[in-house]
Design an enzyme around this catalytic site. Structure first.
Site, PDB file in Angstrom:
ATOM      1  N   GLU A 253       0.810  -1.210   0.000  1.00  0.00           N
ATOM      2  CA  GLU A 253       0.000   0.000   0.000  1.00  0.00           C
ATOM      3  C   GLU A 253       0.851   1.271   0.000  1.00  0.00           C
ATOM      4  O   GLU A 253       1.747   1.418   0.833  1.00  0.00           O
ATOM      5  CB  GLU A 253      -0.938  -0.024   1.222  1.00  0.00           C
ATOM      6  CG  GLU A 253      -1.829   1.191   1.353  1.00  0.00           C
ATOM      7  CD  GLU A 253      -2.710   1.424   0.149  1.00  0.00           C
ATOM      8  OE1 GLU A 253      -3.320   0.470  -0.350  1.00  0.00           O
ATOM      9  OE2 GLU A 253      -2.773   2.582  -0.323  1.00  0.00           O
ATOM     10  N   THR A 295      -5.646   1.549  -5.745  1.00  0.00           N
ATOM     11  CA  THR A 295      -5.251   0.134  -5.606  1.00  0.00           C
ATOM     12  C   THR A 295      -5.921  -0.732  -6.669  1.00  0.00           C
ATOM     13  O   THR A 295      -5.290  -1.612  -7.266  1.00  0.00           O
ATOM     14  CB  THR A 295      -5.653  -0.425  -4.227  1.00  0.00           C
ATOM     15  OG1 THR A 295      -5.298   0.512  -3.234  1.00  0.00           O
ATOM     16  CG2 THR A 295      -4.966  -1.737  -3.954  1.00  0.00           C
ATOM     17  N   HIS A 470       0.722   2.357  -5.667  1.00  0.00           N
ATOM     18  CA  HIS A 470       0.605   3.715  -6.220  1.00  0.00           C
ATOM     19  C   HIS A 470       1.289   4.661  -5.250  1.00  0.00           C
ATOM     20  O   HIS A 470       1.755   4.232  -4.196  1.00  0.00           O
ATOM     21  CB  HIS A 470      -0.858   4.125  -6.410  1.00  0.00           C
ATOM     22  CG  HIS A 470      -1.710   3.848  -5.193  1.00  0.00           C
ATOM     23  ND1 HIS A 470      -1.678   4.644  -4.068  1.00  0.00           N
ATOM     24  CD2 HIS A 470      -2.555   2.826  -4.901  1.00  0.00           C
ATOM     25  CE1 HIS A 470      -2.484   4.148  -3.160  1.00  0.00           C
ATOM     26  NE2 HIS A 470      -3.025   3.034  -3.618  1.00  0.00           N
TER      27      HIS A 470
HETATM   28  C1  GP9 Z   1      -8.902  -0.592   0.196  1.00  0.00           C
HETATM   29  C2  GP9 Z   1      -7.468  -0.488  -0.101  1.00  0.00           C
HETATM   30  C3  GP9 Z   1      -7.047   0.943  -0.208  1.00  0.00           C
HETATM   31  O1  GP9 Z   1      -9.405  -1.868   0.172  1.00  0.00           O
HETATM   32  O2  GP9 Z   1      -7.160  -1.216  -1.225  1.00  0.00           O
HETATM   33  O3  GP9 Z   1      -7.545   1.539  -1.316  1.00  0.00           O
HETATM   34  P1  GP9 Z   1      -6.861   2.805  -1.993  1.00  0.00           P
HETATM   35  O4  GP9 Z   1      -7.469   4.029  -1.388  1.00  0.00           O
HETATM   36  O5  GP9 Z   1      -5.400   2.727  -1.758  1.00  0.00           O
HETATM   37  O6  GP9 Z   1      -7.204   2.659  -3.436  1.00  0.00           O
HETATM   38 MN    MN Z   2      -3.724   1.539  -2.260  1.00  0.00          MN
END
Ligand code: GP9
Ligand code: MN
Length: 633
Positions: A253, A295, A470
């Protein structure tokens, strides 16, 4: 004597009020909507109102004798929508969408259990309608709505619009870009209400249906020619090197490359990854190519080697499309495929899109033990997530392709004191300051995961692919970021900051001969790279990426906003930069690639908007669609 404007509204106010309160009661009793503040509760409370006032208000345009019948019809119809959602939610923990209504595989699961799902108390959902009918019969005077003047009607609808925009305004404050990014159905229902949500869903659906219907199928010939012309031969040494092995993907993340091999107060930010890179193939010029779908866009790139969309999240807008995604391809090659992510399954429409992409199993929040102690910020802490995931992983048939999506390093980068292993940074951006300890925490979680994999005996038979999904730090923090980097964040630097780590770890191979790859590549290249490592040809695939190990790989990556990067240049915001110095240079240098950048994104968009892959069966156009057979196999 004619009634005053207000008393004319009596009956309408009553019916609206009943449905409004009923909807709110259903929210609180039948759906599990997480409320975190008084404001959120208030928005939830008022959100059915604008729609109800609007539909009931349409009664003013009908002849008097039809009005009551209309009111009853609307009441029954809206109650049925509520009822359908209640029953659906009981089974799927999710709200209805148009594609789901037509997705028979989902409904098949419901099938025989429909009667079990129905509860006697559901009948209460229709009690207000009985009351309204009784009033009509017993107090016809009260139930008669006299004709409204034009002015009265106008004022009424101005009030309705005001209620709607008031609601939307509050929702936007709570959740910026709610409609353009379309995060989550629960969030939509929570903020704009079930009814408005369904209208929004219908609009999304009809827009994409129209684009699909109007798709110019002949353009696919041109697209395929382009793709075939750009096809690269796999690397002879690495093709099939991981044949039959499990694939473990880690989507990190908000993890950008600038944290790799860097320190805060002398402490490494990613000590584990730094070591792991020393036993792996590492790519230090690898870019994320995501748009508003964050994501989910990175997942789309990973599994399809197609670009996400310029606006909205393709996971939401085109989950009904035909794709030829990695899970489907791997299934034909004997693999079991899954995603593990401890968040609400409907976030980014994942539950639906994963079905479309062909995943066998989605381990989502309900597959994890999540409580106050083991959660922070967005949910389950990464360490816990990986620990609990090991059992899921062990339960799967091998070989598997399993994607793990971490969560702790998500804005606003919250962390418990005891989990902070390095200091915060000091700058004027609290966001950037907090980012480093959460990245450090995530690094520890990954380290722990690799240990667990070894203990579980899964490590040796797997390849591990790690990539950042990202950016985590947006351009709003340029000043603070400049302080960290020790140089000003120019548009050129901003593009360079879109680099995310990409690590390929093959036990027995990369630990013996680690390698640093500095050629330009991006998330679009993940699919062919992975498939080639597994010894699966992508010769007939419609994809825009190419194998990063191919000797013929072109050093060129285009970002979703049209910026692009080559070995020598960076082009962004209509300016060409020398990559080695970061200086602005003459546009002519970038010109040879400008057309290609536009074309790639444009072709990919045409495929998604037109759902063009439905015409392609993997080797040739299907003839019954009247397409020429391009590849004679
Ligand atoms: C939510 C996680 C975060 O399930 O994938 O999402 P994002 O805001 O990073 O797209
Ligand atoms: Mn994400």
């Amino acid at each position: 004597m004619s009634k005053s404007s207000f008393s004319k509204l009596n009956f309408l106010v009553l019916t609206t009020f009943l449905l409004w309160i009923k909807t709110y009661i259903v929210y609180k009793t039948s759906f599990d909507i997480k409320i975190e503040s008084v404001m959120q509760e208030f928005i939830l409370f008022i959100n059915p109102l604008s729609f109800l006032l609007f539909v009931f208000g349409l009664a003013f345009f009908l002849k008097e004798k039809h009005r009551n019948a209309y009111i009853i019809t609307v009441s029954v119809f809206t109650s049925l929508i509520l009822f359908a959602n209640v029953v659906f939610y009981r089974f799927f923990n999710d709200f209805l969408t148009i594609p789901v209504l037509f997705q028979t595989s989902n409904m098949g699961d419901l099938g025989s259990s429909l009667t079990e799902l129905f509860k006697f108390t559901d009948l209460l959902l229709f009690s207000d309608i009985i009351l309204v009918i009784l009033i009509m019969k017993l107090r016809p005077q009260f139930a008669s709505m006299e004709t409204f003047t034009r002015k009265e009607r106008k004022s009424y609808f101005i009030i309705v619009a005001a209620v709607f925009f008031f609601n939307l305004g509050l929702a936007e404050i709570q959740r910026p870009q709610l409609l353009t990014r379309t995060f989550d159905r629960e969030m939509l229902v929570k903020n704009i209400g079930t009814y408005n949500y369904h209208i929004y869903d219908i609009v999304l659906q009809s827009k994409s249906s129209a684009q699909r219907a109007l798709a110019d199928s002949s353009s696919f010939v041109e697209i395929e020619n382009y793709i075939k012309a750009n096809q690269k031969k796999p690397n002879d040494d690495l093709f099939g090197v991981a044949r039959g092995k499990n694939v473990i993907l880690l989507s990190l993340e908000s993890t950008q490359s600038f944290v790799i091999n860097e320190t805060i107060d002398g402490e490494e930010i990613t000590p584990f990854l730094n070591d792991f890179i020393g036993e792996s193939f590492y790519f230090d010029n690898f870019y994320h190519q995501t748009g508003q779908g964050k994501t989910s866009d990175s997942e789309f790139l990973l599994d399809n080697s197609l670009y996400p969309l310029g606006r909205g999240a393709v996971f939401f807008t085109h989950s009904g499309n035909e794709f030829n995604a990695t899970p489907e391809i791997l299934k034909d090659n004997g693999y079991y495929t899954s995603v593990l992510h401890a968040n609400n399954k409907s976030f980014w429409n994942r539950d639906i899109m994963y079905d479309t992409l062909g995943y066998d199993r989605f381990f989502e929040i309900s597959d994890y033990e999540v409580n106050e102690e083991n959660s922070i910020g967005w949910g389950l802490k990464d360490l816990e997530f990986f620990d609990q995931s090991i059992e899921h992983l062990k339960s799967q048939p091998q070989p598997f392709y399993s994607k793990f999506i971490t969560l702790t390093n998500h804005f606003p980068f919250e962390l418990n004191e005891e989990d902070k292993m390095i200091n915060e940074f000091t700058s004027n951006s609290r966001t950037l300051n907090r980012y480093f300890p959460t990245v450090r925490y995530q690094d520890e979680a990954v380290k722990n995961f690799i240990t667990r994999l070894k203990e579980a005996g899964l490590y040796e038979d797997s390849i591990i692919i790690i990539y950042g999904d990202h950016y985590g730090i947006s351009e709003n923090h340029n000043v603070a970021m400049g302080k960290f980097l020790g140089r000003e964040v120019t548009p050129f630097e901003s593009v360079q900051l879109q680099r995310v780590p990409f690590i390929v770890h093959i036990p027995g191979i990369t630990d013996k001969k680690p390698e640093l790859f500095s050629q330009v590549s991006g998330q679009i290249d993940l699919k062919p790279t992975i498939l080639h490592l597994l010894g699966i040809s992508t010769e007939n695939d419609i994809q825009f990426g190419s194998d990063v190990f191919s000797d013929q790989k072109m050093p060129f990556t285009v970002l979703r906003d049209g910026s692009f990067i080559t070995d020598d240049y960076v082009f962004t915001k209509n300016t060409c930069y020398d990559k080695s110095t970061g200086d602005e240079i003459d546009q002519v240098n970038c010109e040879p690639y400008m057309e290609k950048a536009k074309q790639e994104l444009d072709y990919s968009d045409q495929i998604v908007y037109g759902d063009l892959l439905r015409f392609y069966n993997g080797t040739s156009y299907t003839e019954d669609q009247g397409f020429p057979k391009i590849l004679d196999k």
